[in-house]
Design a protein around this motif. Sequence first.
Motif, PDB file in Angstrom:
ATOM      1  N   ALA A  45       0.836  -1.206   0.000  1.00 32.50           N
ATOM      2  CA  ALA A  45       0.000   0.000   0.000  1.00 32.50           C
ATOM      3  C   ALA A  45       0.872   1.258   0.000  1.00 32.50           C
ATOM      4  CB  ALA A  45      -0.929  -0.009   1.216  1.00 32.50           C
ATOM      5  N   ARG A  46       1.957   1.223   0.775  1.00 33.46           N
ATOM      6  CA  ARG A  46       2.869   2.368   0.811  1.00 33.46           C
ATOM      7  C   ARG A  46       3.494   2.618  -0.552  1.00 33.46           C
ATOM      8  NH1 ARG A  46       3.666   6.968   3.146  1.00 33.46           N
ATOM      9  NH2 ARG A  46       3.094   5.976   5.112  1.00 33.46           N
ATOM     10  N   SER A  47       3.835   1.558  -1.255  1.00 30.35           N
ATOM     11  CA  SER A  47       4.455   1.727  -2.577  1.00 30.35           C
ATOM     12  C   SER A  47       3.485   2.382  -3.546  1.00 30.35           C
ATOM     13  CB  SER A  47       4.940   0.385  -3.117  1.00 30.35           C
ATOM     14  OG  SER A  47       3.850  -0.469  -3.454  1.00 30.35           O
ATOM     15  N   VAL A  48       2.200   2.067  -3.418  1.00 26.92           N
ATOM     16  CA  VAL A  48       1.178   2.700  -4.264  1.00 26.92           C
ATOM     17  C   VAL A  48       1.110   4.197  -3.970  1.00 26.92           C
ATOM     18  CG1 VAL A  48      -1.316   2.861  -4.664  1.00 26.92           C
ATOM     19  CG2 VAL A  48      -0.207   0.624  -4.598  1.00 26.92           C
ATOM     20  N   VAL A  49       1.105   4.536  -2.687  1.00 28.02           N
ATOM     21  CA  VAL A  49       1.039   5.936  -2.280  1.00 28.02           C
ATOM     22  C   VAL A  49       2.271   6.701  -2.755  1.00 28.02           C
ATOM     23  CG1 VAL A  49       1.076   7.498  -0.289  1.00 28.02           C
ATOM     24  CG2 VAL A  49      -0.464   5.520  -0.304  1.00 28.02           C
ATOM     25  N   GLU A  50       3.435   6.127  -2.580  1.00 27.57           N
ATOM     26  CA  GLU A  50       4.661   6.844  -2.933  1.00 27.57           C
ATOM     27  C   GLU A  50       4.823   6.992  -4.444  1.00 27.57           C
ATOM     28  OE1 GLU A  50       6.212   8.563  -0.756  1.00 27.57           O
ATOM     29  OE2 GLU A  50       4.839   7.707   0.728  1.00 27.57           O
ATOM     30  N   ALA A  51       4.347   5.989  -5.198  1.00 29.64           N
ATOM     31  CA  ALA A  51       4.372   6.122  -6.654  1.00 29.64           C
ATOM     32  C   ALA A  51       3.477   7.276  -7.099  1.00 29.64           C
ATOM     33  CB  ALA A  51       3.944   4.810  -7.315  1.00 29.64           C
ATOM     34  N   ALA A  52       2.323   7.391  -6.448  1.00 34.85           N
ATOM     35  CA  ALA A  52       1.417   8.495  -6.770  1.00 34.85           C
ATOM     36  C   ALA A  52       2.034   9.829  -6.364  1.00 34.85           C
ATOM     37  CB  ALA A  52       0.085   8.294  -6.063  1.00 34.85           C
ATOM     38  N   ARG A  53       2.665   9.853  -5.201  1.00 41.62           N
ATOM     39  CA  ARG A  53       3.284  11.089  -4.736  1.00 41.62           C
ATOM     40  C   ARG A  53       4.343  11.572  -5.737  1.00 41.62           C
ATOM     41  NH1 ARG A  53       3.201  12.391   0.706  1.00 41.62           N
ATOM     42  NH2 ARG A  53       3.191  10.183   1.302  1.00 41.62           N
ATOM     43  N   GLU A  54       5.127  10.637  -6.251  1.00 37.79           N
ATOM     44  CA  GLU A  54       6.175  10.997  -7.200  1.00 37.79           C
ATOM     45  C   GLU A  54       5.596  11.501  -8.514  1.00 37.79           C
ATOM     46  OE1 GLU A  54       8.961   7.840  -7.700  1.00 37.79           O
ATOM     47  OE2 GLU A  54       9.518   7.784  -5.581  1.00 37.79           O
ATOM     48  N   GLU A  55       4.538  10.845  -9.002  1.00 32.76           N
ATOM     49  CA  GLU A  55       3.968  11.287 -10.277  1.00 32.76           C
ATOM     50  C   GLU A  55       3.257  12.624 -10.138  1.00 32.76           C
ATOM     51  OE1 GLU A  55       2.124   9.626 -14.322  1.00 32.76           O
ATOM     52  OE2 GLU A  55       2.100   8.287 -12.588  1.00 32.76           O
ATOM     53  N   LEU A  56       2.526  12.816  -9.050  1.00 31.00           N
ATOM     54  CA  LEU A  56       1.873  14.100  -8.829  1.00 31.00           C
ATOM     55  C   LEU A  56       2.913  15.208  -8.691  1.00 31.00           C
ATOM     56  CD1 LEU A  56      -0.937  12.992  -6.352  1.00 31.00           C
ATOM     57  CD2 LEU A  56      -1.263  13.799  -8.701  1.00 31.00           C
ATOM     58  N   ALA A  57       4.037  14.910  -8.051  1.00 32.29           N
ATOM     59  CA  ALA A  57       5.106  15.899  -7.936  1.00 32.29           C
ATOM     60  C   ALA A  57       5.648  16.289  -9.306  1.00 32.29           C
ATOM     61  CB  ALA A  57       6.228  15.349  -7.058  1.00 32.29           C
ATOM     62  N   ARG A 243       0.258  16.300   9.199  1.00 28.00           N
ATOM     63  CA  ARG A 243      -1.095  15.844   8.895  1.00 28.00           C
ATOM     64  C   ARG A 243      -1.227  14.387   9.343  1.00 28.00           C
ATOM     65  NH1 ARG A 243      -5.214  12.398   6.509  1.00 28.00           N
ATOM     66  NH2 ARG A 243      -6.996  13.785   6.224  1.00 28.00           N
ATOM     67  N   SER A 244      -2.099  14.160  10.321  1.00 30.52           N
ATOM     68  CA  SER A 244      -2.306  12.818  10.840  1.00 30.52           C
ATOM     69  C   SER A 244      -3.570  12.205  10.253  1.00 30.52           C
ATOM     70  CB  SER A 244      -2.416  12.855  12.369  1.00 30.52           C
ATOM     71  OG  SER A 244      -1.201  13.269  12.951  1.00 30.52           O
ATOM     72  N   GLY A 245      -3.566  10.885  10.166  1.00 31.30           N
ATOM     73  CA  GLY A 245      -4.715  10.148   9.647  1.00 31.30           C
ATOM     74  C   GLY A 245      -4.256   9.078   8.674  1.00 31.30           C
ATOM     75  N   THR A 246      -4.957   7.942   8.671  1.00 28.95           N
ATOM     76  CA  THR A 246      -4.619   6.859   7.754  1.00 28.95           C
ATOM     77  C   THR A 246      -4.771   7.322   6.316  1.00 28.95           C
ATOM     78  OG1 THR A 246      -5.348   5.225   9.370  1.00 28.95           O
ATOM     79  CG2 THR A 246      -5.159   4.497   7.085  1.00 28.95           C
ATOM     80  N   ILE A 247      -3.763   7.079   5.517  1.00 28.49           N
ATOM     81  CA  ILE A 247      -3.744   7.535   4.131  1.00 28.49           C
ATOM     82  C   ILE A 247      -4.630   6.640   3.278  1.00 28.49           C
ATOM     83  CG2 ILE A 247      -2.252   8.023   2.151  1.00 28.49           C
ATOM     84  CD1 ILE A 247       0.057   8.268   4.186  1.00 28.49           C
ATOM     85  N   ASP A 248      -5.434   7.251   2.403  1.00 30.50           N
ATOM     86  CA  ASP A 248      -6.348   6.515   1.521  1.00 30.50           C
ATOM     87  C   ASP A 248      -5.615   6.144   0.238  1.00 30.50           C
ATOM     88  OD1 ASP A 248      -8.390   5.562  -0.084  1.00 30.50           O
ATOM     89  OD2 ASP A 248      -9.807   7.137   0.485  1.00 30.50           O
ATOM     90  N   ALA A 249      -5.015   4.954   0.245  1.00 31.12           N
ATOM     91  CA  ALA A 249      -4.189   4.542  -0.895  1.00 31.12           C
ATOM     92  C   ALA A 249      -5.008   4.424  -2.171  1.00 31.12           C
ATOM     93  CB  ALA A 249      -3.506   3.208  -0.583  1.00 31.12           C
TER      94      ALA A 249
END
Length: 405
Positions: A45-57, A243-249
């Motif tokens: 799940a983290r890898s999905v989030v970080e891939a999105a973070r990189e592309e959005l960046a 920012r706290s809270g479970t990330i919505d992958a």
Amino acid sequence: MKPARISYLDHAATTPMAPAAIEAYAEQLRVVGNPSSLHAAGRRARSVVEAAREELATIYGCRPSEVIFTSGGTEADNLALTGVYRARRAADPQRTRIIISAIEHHAILDPAQALATNEGAHLVVLPVDANGLVDCEALRRELADHAQETALISVMWANNEVGTIQPIRDITALAHQHGVPVHSDAVQAAGHLSLDFAASGLDAMTITAHKVGGPVGVGALIARRELTLAPLLHGGGQERQVRSGTIDAAAIHAWRVAAADLAKNLTQRTTNEQHLRDRLIAGILKSVPDATLRGIDPTGPDAHLRLSSIVHFTFTGCEGDSLIYLLDSHGVQASTGSACQAGIPQPSHVLLAMGLDELTARGALRFSLGASSTQEDIDHVMSVLPLVVERARRAGLATTAPARS
């Protein structure tokens, strides 16, 4: 009776989810895993989030570490305004001034007012001209006199009602001469302009998924690493400890897909929007000659300062809500730009700031275009709008006519 055709022309409120984003969302929803967990499911799940973070960046011209995921644009705006104010005030108690424009979204106006009411902030509201452009000279004078007392500036990149694009680079250049950070609500701009956070000079910028074909309920504050933010939510500190809270992958993954699709086709899409926008404007001016276009003239020298997607008119003698209901009965879905408090329609604060009187401002109507907009939608509007305006004016006359004794 159900209309024969539905034309959705309210993309500024929310966009239909892109088909590819729907598929990506559904696929990821089937996958279990909290991105903060250390086991295999969590790491996936983290890898999905970080891939999105990189592309959005990449899409928005920032570093991945500058993307702070939130529940949407409203939370990101609140985090920017309140988080920066509290952090700057804590470091220097004299920094109590917050500068915003008169045409900000309520996600900026309301937290700014709350800080003024509850936390000693001094709110400075920059005026705009008749087209909705911020007065940069007023900002220059304000900073010349009060830079040492200013905590931050927030000016939206593009207005959601009349579509006016602000001179963000001029604003940031002026602010940085005085060491004042600048935030911009770019929620409306992101779907129609190529945004480059680094080049803009901004210190923080708000974006959200559902204005670019992604799901509702996920957004981000892009914030420079050097910008200190006081957190609004306390808990796990998942996003940069602010920012706290479970990330919505799943939502973040769907946003990535939608944003990437938009970025790839942005030039073609905005060219199409502009063609449809100009055709709709010309059609309205021809069929309802006393209607008044609001915002930057798309045929004038400043045409580049108007979003390709926004058509905003006021109609003399009409109530905007009446226009909306009548258009809806014919299958045309649009908006007014006015707020509703306690069931009583109020004129748009944006139009009032642009110098309109309350009566004129109450006759506002906004059509906003997007990826799904077509020539048939424009033809549909033009086939019903003259009749709708006539009926709305008759209704307005009936409600204002003096009672007979």
